[in-house]
Scaffold this motif. Structure first.
Motif, PDB file in Angstrom:
ATOM      1  N   GLY A   1      15.092  12.242  12.187  1.00  0.00           N
ATOM      2  CA  GLY A   1      15.765  12.786  10.768  1.00  0.00           C
ATOM      3  C   GLY A   1      15.962  11.580  10.053  1.00  0.00           C
ATOM      4  O   GLY A   1      15.763  11.737   8.795  1.00  0.00           O
ATOM      5  N   ARG A   2      16.638  10.525  10.274  1.00  0.00           N
ATOM      6  CA  ARG A   2      16.584   9.468   9.546  1.00  0.00           C
ATOM      7  C   ARG A   2      15.779   8.094  10.214  1.00  0.00           C
ATOM      8  O   ARG A   2      15.628   8.209  11.374  1.00  0.00           O
ATOM      9  CB  ARG A   2      18.032   8.964   9.262  1.00  0.00           C
ATOM     10  CG  ARG A   2      18.815   8.073  10.246  1.00  0.00           C
ATOM     11  CD  ARG A   2      19.627   8.875  10.860  1.00  0.00           C
ATOM     12  NE  ARG A   2      20.657   8.085  11.741  1.00  0.00           N
ATOM     13  CZ  ARG A   2      20.634   7.781  13.135  1.00  0.00           C
ATOM     14  NH1 ARG A   2      19.456   8.305  13.797  1.00  0.00           N
ATOM     15  NH2 ARG A   2      21.265   6.984  13.768  1.00  0.00           N
TER      16      ARG A   2
ATOM     17  N   PRO B   1       0.699  -1.320  -0.234  1.00  0.00           N
ATOM     18  CA  PRO B   1      -0.082   0.054   0.040  1.00  0.00           C
ATOM     19  C   PRO B   1       0.956   1.136   0.108  1.00  0.00           C
ATOM     20  O   PRO B   1       0.628   2.172  -0.625  1.00  0.00           O
ATOM     21  CB  PRO B   1      -0.842  -0.182   1.229  1.00  0.00           C
ATOM     22  CG  PRO B   1      -0.692  -1.437   1.518  1.00  0.00           C
ATOM     23  CD  PRO B   1       0.715  -1.991   1.168  1.00  0.00           C
ATOM     24  N   LEU B   2       1.900   1.212   0.775  1.00  0.00           N
ATOM     25  CA  LEU B   2       2.844   2.553   0.988  1.00  0.00           C
ATOM     26  C   LEU B   2       4.088   1.975   1.012  1.00  0.00           C
ATOM     27  O   LEU B   2       4.731   1.144   1.570  1.00  0.00           O
ATOM     28  CB  LEU B   2       2.519   3.018   2.271  1.00  0.00           C
ATOM     29  CG  LEU B   2       3.058   4.552   2.451  1.00  0.00           C
ATOM     30  CD1 LEU B   2       2.708   5.419   1.186  1.00  0.00           C
ATOM     31  CD2 LEU B   2       2.498   5.211   3.715  1.00  0.00           C
ATOM     32  N   TYR B   3       5.088   2.744   0.034  1.00  0.00           N
ATOM     33  CA  TYR B   3       6.319   2.511   0.117  1.00  0.00           C
ATOM     34  C   TYR B   3       7.014   3.712  -0.312  1.00  0.00           C
ATOM     35  O   TYR B   3       6.625   4.458  -1.312  1.00  0.00           O
ATOM     36  CB  TYR B   3       6.684   1.212  -1.162  1.00  0.00           C
ATOM     37  CG  TYR B   3       8.339   0.992  -1.272  1.00  0.00           C
ATOM     38  CD1 TYR B   3       8.960   0.691  -0.189  1.00  0.00           C
ATOM     39  CD2 TYR B   3       8.780   1.528  -2.574  1.00  0.00           C
ATOM     40  CE1 TYR B   3      10.317   0.422  -0.338  1.00  0.00           C
ATOM     41  CE2 TYR B   3      10.229   1.120  -2.638  1.00  0.00           C
ATOM     42  CZ  TYR B   3      10.905   0.437  -1.370  1.00  0.00           C
ATOM     43  OH  TYR B   3      12.252   0.343  -1.748  1.00  0.00           O
ATOM     44  N   VAL B   4       7.951   4.062   0.679  1.00  0.00           N
ATOM     45  CA  VAL B   4       8.716   5.512   0.574  1.00  0.00           C
ATOM     46  C   VAL B   4      10.151   4.833   0.395  1.00  0.00           C
ATOM     47  O   VAL B   4      10.775   3.968   1.129  1.00  0.00           O
ATOM     48  CB  VAL B   4       8.615   6.244   2.092  1.00  0.00           C
ATOM     49  CG1 VAL B   4       9.358   7.369   1.660  1.00  0.00           C
ATOM     50  CG2 VAL B   4       6.923   6.624   1.854  1.00  0.00           C
ATOM     51  N   GLN B   5      10.721   5.499  -0.456  1.00  0.00           N
ATOM     52  CA  GLN B   5      12.295   5.437  -0.742  1.00  0.00           C
ATOM     53  C   GLN B   5      13.125   6.529  -1.025  1.00  0.00           C
ATOM     54  O   GLN B   5      12.820   7.499  -1.711  1.00  0.00           O
ATOM     55  CB  GLN B   5      12.278   4.616  -2.108  1.00  0.00           C
ATOM     56  CG  GLN B   5      13.608   3.959  -2.469  1.00  0.00           C
ATOM     57  CD  GLN B   5      13.688   3.399  -3.832  1.00  0.00           C
ATOM     58  OE1 GLN B   5      13.211   4.062  -4.772  1.00  0.00           O
ATOM     59  NE2 GLN B   5      14.694   2.737  -4.219  1.00  0.00           N
ATOM     60  N   GLY B   6      14.171   6.473  -0.225  1.00  0.00           N
ATOM     61  CA  GLY B   6      15.013   7.532  -0.325  1.00  0.00           C
ATOM     62  C   GLY B   6      14.326   9.046  -0.217  1.00  0.00           C
ATOM     63  O   GLY B   6      15.148   9.989  -0.929  1.00  0.00           O
ATOM     64  N   LEU B   7      13.596   8.984   0.817  1.00  0.00           N
ATOM     65  CA  LEU B   7      13.212  10.557   0.651  1.00  0.00           C
ATOM     66  C   LEU B   7      13.734  11.513   1.591  1.00  0.00           C
ATOM     67  O   LEU B   7      14.389  11.237   2.678  1.00  0.00           O
ATOM     68  CB  LEU B   7      11.686  10.172   1.307  1.00  0.00           C
ATOM     69  CG  LEU B   7      10.729  11.635   1.754  1.00  0.00           C
ATOM     70  CD1 LEU B   7      10.216  11.842   0.520  1.00  0.00           C
ATOM     71  CD2 LEU B   7       9.744  11.058   2.848  1.00  0.00           C
ATOM     72  N   ASN B   8      14.192  12.758   1.007  1.00  0.00           N
ATOM     73  CA  ASN B   8      14.846  13.781   1.411  1.00  0.00           C
ATOM     74  C   ASN B   8      14.048  15.014   1.551  1.00  0.00           C
ATOM     75  O   ASN B   8      13.433  15.271   0.661  1.00  0.00           O
ATOM     76  CB  ASN B   8      16.335  14.094   0.788  1.00  0.00           C
ATOM     77  CG  ASN B   8      17.136  12.992   0.930  1.00  0.00           C
ATOM     78  OD1 ASN B   8      17.718  12.867   2.036  1.00  0.00           O
ATOM     79  ND2 ASN B   8      17.452  12.024  -0.077  1.00  0.00           N
ATOM     80  N   VAL B   9      13.761  15.596   2.695  1.00  0.00           N
ATOM     81  CA  VAL B   9      13.129  16.675   2.733  1.00  0.00           C
ATOM     82  C   VAL B   9      13.821  17.666   3.721  1.00  0.00           C
ATOM     83  O   VAL B   9      14.578  17.365   4.640  1.00  0.00           O
ATOM     84  CB  VAL B   9      11.807  16.531   3.626  1.00  0.00           C
ATOM     85  CG1 VAL B   9      10.932  17.979   3.602  1.00  0.00           C
ATOM     86  CG2 VAL B   9      11.046  15.641   2.816  1.00  0.00           C
ATOM     87  N   ALA B  10      14.032  18.678   3.184  1.00  0.00           N
ATOM     88  CA  ALA B  10      14.668  20.067   4.081  1.00  0.00           C
ATOM     89  C   ALA B  10      13.858  20.983   4.130  1.00  0.00           C
ATOM     90  O   ALA B  10      12.946  21.501   3.305  1.00  0.00           O
ATOM     91  CB  ALA B  10      16.048  20.334   3.586  1.00  0.00           C
ATOM     92  N   TYR B  11      13.987  21.966   5.232  1.00  0.00           N
ATOM     93  CA  TYR B  11      13.496  23.374   5.299  1.00  0.00           C
ATOM     94  C   TYR B  11      14.531  24.248   5.200  1.00  0.00           C
ATOM     95  O   TYR B  11      15.445  24.433   5.981  1.00  0.00           O
ATOM     96  CB  TYR B  11      12.782  23.365   6.717  1.00  0.00           C
ATOM     97  CG  TYR B  11      11.424  22.863   6.946  1.00  0.00           C
ATOM     98  CD1 TYR B  11      10.570  22.353   5.874  1.00  0.00           C
ATOM     99  CD2 TYR B  11      11.300  22.227   8.006  1.00  0.00           C
ATOM    100  CE1 TYR B  11       9.320  21.650   5.853  1.00  0.00           C
ATOM    101  CE2 TYR B  11      10.031  21.192   8.238  1.00  0.00           C
ATOM    102  CZ  TYR B  11       9.202  21.018   6.935  1.00  0.00           C
ATOM    103  OH  TYR B  11       8.022  20.194   7.122  1.00  0.00           O
TER     104      TYR B  11
ATOM    105  N   VAL C   1      15.507  17.764   7.273  1.00  0.00           N
ATOM    106  CA  VAL C   1      14.402  17.216   8.259  1.00  0.00           C
ATOM    107  C   VAL C   1      14.426  15.583   8.046  1.00  0.00           C
ATOM    108  O   VAL C   1      14.227  14.920   9.009  1.00  0.00           O
ATOM    109  CB  VAL C   1      13.184  18.017   7.985  1.00  0.00           C
ATOM    110  CG1 VAL C   1      11.981  17.373   8.910  1.00  0.00           C
ATOM    111  CG2 VAL C   1      13.236  19.163   7.922  1.00  0.00           C
ATOM    112  N   LEU C   2      14.216  15.276   6.864  1.00  0.00           N
ATOM    113  CA  LEU C   2      14.285  13.648   6.639  1.00  0.00           C
ATOM    114  C   LEU C   2      15.369  13.289   5.773  1.00  0.00           C
ATOM    115  O   LEU C   2      15.530  13.953   4.714  1.00  0.00           O
ATOM    116  CB  LEU C   2      12.870  13.244   5.864  1.00  0.00           C
ATOM    117  CG  LEU C   2      11.586  13.727   6.805  1.00  0.00           C
ATOM    118  CD1 LEU C   2      10.436  13.401   5.987  1.00  0.00           C
ATOM    119  CD2 LEU C   2      11.814  12.682   8.272  1.00  0.00           C
TER     120      LEU C   2
END
Lengths: 402, 262
Positions: B228-229, B20-30, B35-36
């Motif tokens: 963060g990770r 249903p849900l698969y998240v890969q190599g997700l990077n997020v920054a403010y 942040v991730l």
């Protein structure tokens, strides 16, 4: 003709085009500085829009004062009288906004919009009545709408200068209470500061600036001079003192140039020219200011993304994983990937260095997660470029002893 | 160390259409604050996953990045093997309290009916059967009596249940909830968890930000430890048994104990 025009403009700019013109320009400039300075605080207090309600609420006051003057002295054109009238209905406008905000569940924006248009409507009706009168002097009243420094008298210029200097002096004297209230009113109140009074003084100074600026920029656009200069200044600095200085400079500069233009082309609405100049300074700052400007942010965001992806690609390589295509492209463009899709010697070295650096970052996250997560650029740069040396040394020691 | 043979061919990684849900190599920054960092996790149908971590760990950001409310620096989100499409009704999101305008002139029923807009369409009228369904959802969270009340008059727990009813009305496959138990009393907490468990039992996928480590094992089947990770992710029993919770919250550092080999 062309040559004499330029010479005339130059004389205006160096305040050598007659005593009156020089006085008007000086007055306008000082006013611009004062507006920029007090504007910083109204912006930081998120009260900028109240100045629009104030300025529009002055119109009925101006008209009423003119009519009173006409009845009592036989002439209504007196800057002190008109300003007093303007201030009186301005205060009513402030009180009305305050009342609506406190007594109803409407937001301040709705309150300001209602008061602004209601008072302005009343003012327009009174003004059109004034225009029908045969009395002399009402012609100058138009100038209060869009600003007309060309018709300003020496007395008016002096009054504007005095009021502006007063506002500036008061604002600078009250720098600390104002800053404390804008930053954290609860803390300020805890320190024994009367927050309500401070706000009232701030609003009173704003009112004074608005009334002072009526003749220079006009009531429709005077709000621009308490908003645009602080907004412009904010792009260039993270410090209040510098912000006040830049904001004053932008406001003063725009008013100086605008009133010069008005002296050269007397038919131009001074307020509009001033606001256009200030807006140009603002647009320029939005685009190119370092750090906060749009261009700088775009460049910075691109570089940052590239750095993060590159580091993660190197980490993936050091784990023996395959980076995704985007990452491979960045590795290649950084010269770390050979034509055979294999890491170069330098790539290997870099991957190993990044991996050992990342171990320290992970350790930092594990030891002090909240501090680590609040650190700008954590993980995206070598740790000793971001953290103080003693922290890195501590982490190295822990990593070694682990 | 890394030869061509060590880099596996592209396309091998993703056989994730069933997830249903698969998240890969997700990077997020403010701005330039990450942040991730390279987040990877998956959630299976029928699972209840708790996202756990200290303040600023990116828990809310993770949920919002999944539904595209926060721009991603890089990485992929796969919903049943496809990219996430807002409005297709597969993913329901229950935000943290306080993001809503509580002065807004709407009743609890109106808000829950908005959950049906995806089915009704933006320009077709809300019919009686839609309102009946919204009321049914309010009833499911025990809020049928308050259906007509203006939202600002609801208590904290009631507001939370109203949001859950709105998500239920969406009839989604995946439910993302940002601290659904924050500020609710014990009775409401039990009620909300019963609803979520029923959803999971019906094969839906639940991912919720959770704060209470005491109830982690009781309420959830899986846990994702985030700071963060991803520190660790998996069935909740194994995650709790490992030392990863300490590594997520940094407790040993404050307790002055030594650091185990990472």
């Amino acid at each position: 003709m062309e040559g004499t025009g330029l010479a005339e403009l130059a004389r205006i700019l160096v305040l050598d085009a007659g005593y009156n013109t020089a006085l008007v320009m000086a007055g306008s400039t000082v006013f611009g500085v004062a507006a920029g300075v007090i504007g910083c605080f109204t912006m930081l207090r998120r009260r900028s829009m109240i100045s629009d309600a104030i300025s529009h609420a002055t119109l009925p006051g101006i008209a009423l004062a003119f009519l009173c003057g006409l009845a009592v002295f036989g002439s209504g054109r007196n800057i002190v009288l008109l300003s007093t009238g303007a201030a009186a209905t301005g205060v009513l406008g402030i009180l009305a906004v305050h009342w609506i905000r406190e007594r109803t569940r409407l937001g301040e924006d709705a309150a300001i919009g209602t008061v602004l248009s209601g008072f302005f409507g009343a003012g327009v009706v009174l003004m059109s009545h004034v225009q029908t009168l045969p009395a002399a002097g009402q012609a100058g009243l138009d100038g209060f709408l869009l600003g007309a420094t060309a018709t300003m008298t020496a007395d008016e210029a002096v009054a504007i200068t005095v009021a502006s200097v007063l506002v500036m002096a008061a604002t600078l004297a009250l720098l600390r209470p104002f800053a404390a209230v804008c930053l954290d009113e609860h803390h300020a109140s805890n320190l024994g500061l009367a927050v309500v009074t401070t706000d009232m003084v701030m609003t009173a100074l704003l009112l004074l600036v608005v009334v002072t600026g009526l003749k220079t920029v006009g009531l429709i656009l005077v709000i621009a001079l308490v908003i645009i200069p602080p907004v412009t200044a904010r792009f260039w600095t993270e410090r209040l003192g510098v912000m006040l200085a830049i904001s004053g400079l932008v406001g003063g500069g725009a008013c100086y140039a605008g009133s010069a233009a008005s002296a050269f082309w007397p038919d131009m609405p001074t307020g509009a020219v001033i606001v256009i100049l200030a807006a140009m300074a603002c647009a320029f700052s939005v685009a190119v200011a370092p750090v906060r400007g749009v261009v700088s942010r775009l460049v910075h965001a691109r570089r940052f993304r590239r750095r993060v992806v590159l580091r993660q690609a190197l980490l993936a390589c050091s784990r023996g994983d395959r980076p995704d295509d985007d990452a491979l492209r960045i590795l290649r463009s950084a010269g770390l990937l050979g034509a055979d899709a294999e890491l170069t010697m330098r790539g290997h070295a870099k991957a190993a260095a990044t991996a050992s650096d990342w171990r320290l970052w992970e350790l930092y996250l594990e030891c002090y997660p909240e501090r680590a997560l609040a650190t700008p650029e954590w993980g995206s740069r070598p740790i000793d470029e971001v953290l103080p040396a003693d922290t890195v040394a501590e982490l190295r020691a822990r990593a070694g002893s682990g | 160390m890394i030869g061509p043979e060590a880099i596996p061919p592209a396309g091998r990684v993703l056989s994730t259409t069933d997830l249903p849900l698969y998240v890969q190599g997700l990077n997020v920054a403010y701005g330039s604050r990450p942040v991730l960092w390279n987040v990877e996790f998956s959630a299976t149908a029928g699972s209840l996953t708790a996202v756990v971590g200290p303040n600023g760990a990116g828990k809310s950001t993770l949920l919002r990045a999944v539904i595209g409310q926060v721009p991603r620096l890089s990485g992929h989100v796969r919903v049943f093997g496809r990219g996430f499409e807002p409005g297709d009704g597969t993913v329901a999101y229950v935000p943290q309290q306080g993001i809503v305008d509580w002065e807004f002139p709407a009743s609890a029923l109106d808000v829950v009916a908005m959950g049906l807009y995806g089915h009704i369409g933006w320009f077709r009228p809300v019919r009686r059967r839609h309102r009946a369904r919204a009321l049914e959802m309010l009833d499911r969270v025990g809020l049928a009596d308050s259906a007509g009340r203006q939202i600002g008059q609801l208590s904290g727990g009631q507001r939370q249940r109203m949001f859950i009813a709105r998500a239920l009305a969406q009839d989604a496959e995946i439910y993302l909830l940002d601290e659904p138990l924050a500020g609710v009393d014990a009775v409401t907490e039990t009620r909300i968890m019963t609803i979520l468990r029923d959803l999971a039992d019906a094969g839906r996928t639940i991912v919720a930000v959770h704060h209470d480590l005491e109830t982690l094992q009781e309420y959830f089947t899986h846990a994702l430890l985030l700071n963060g990770r991803v520190v660790e992710a998996g069935p909740v029993g194994g995650v709790v048994a490992s030392a990863s919770i300490d590594r997520t919250y940094g407790r040993f550092a404050t307790a002055g104990a030594g650091i185990g080999a990472g």
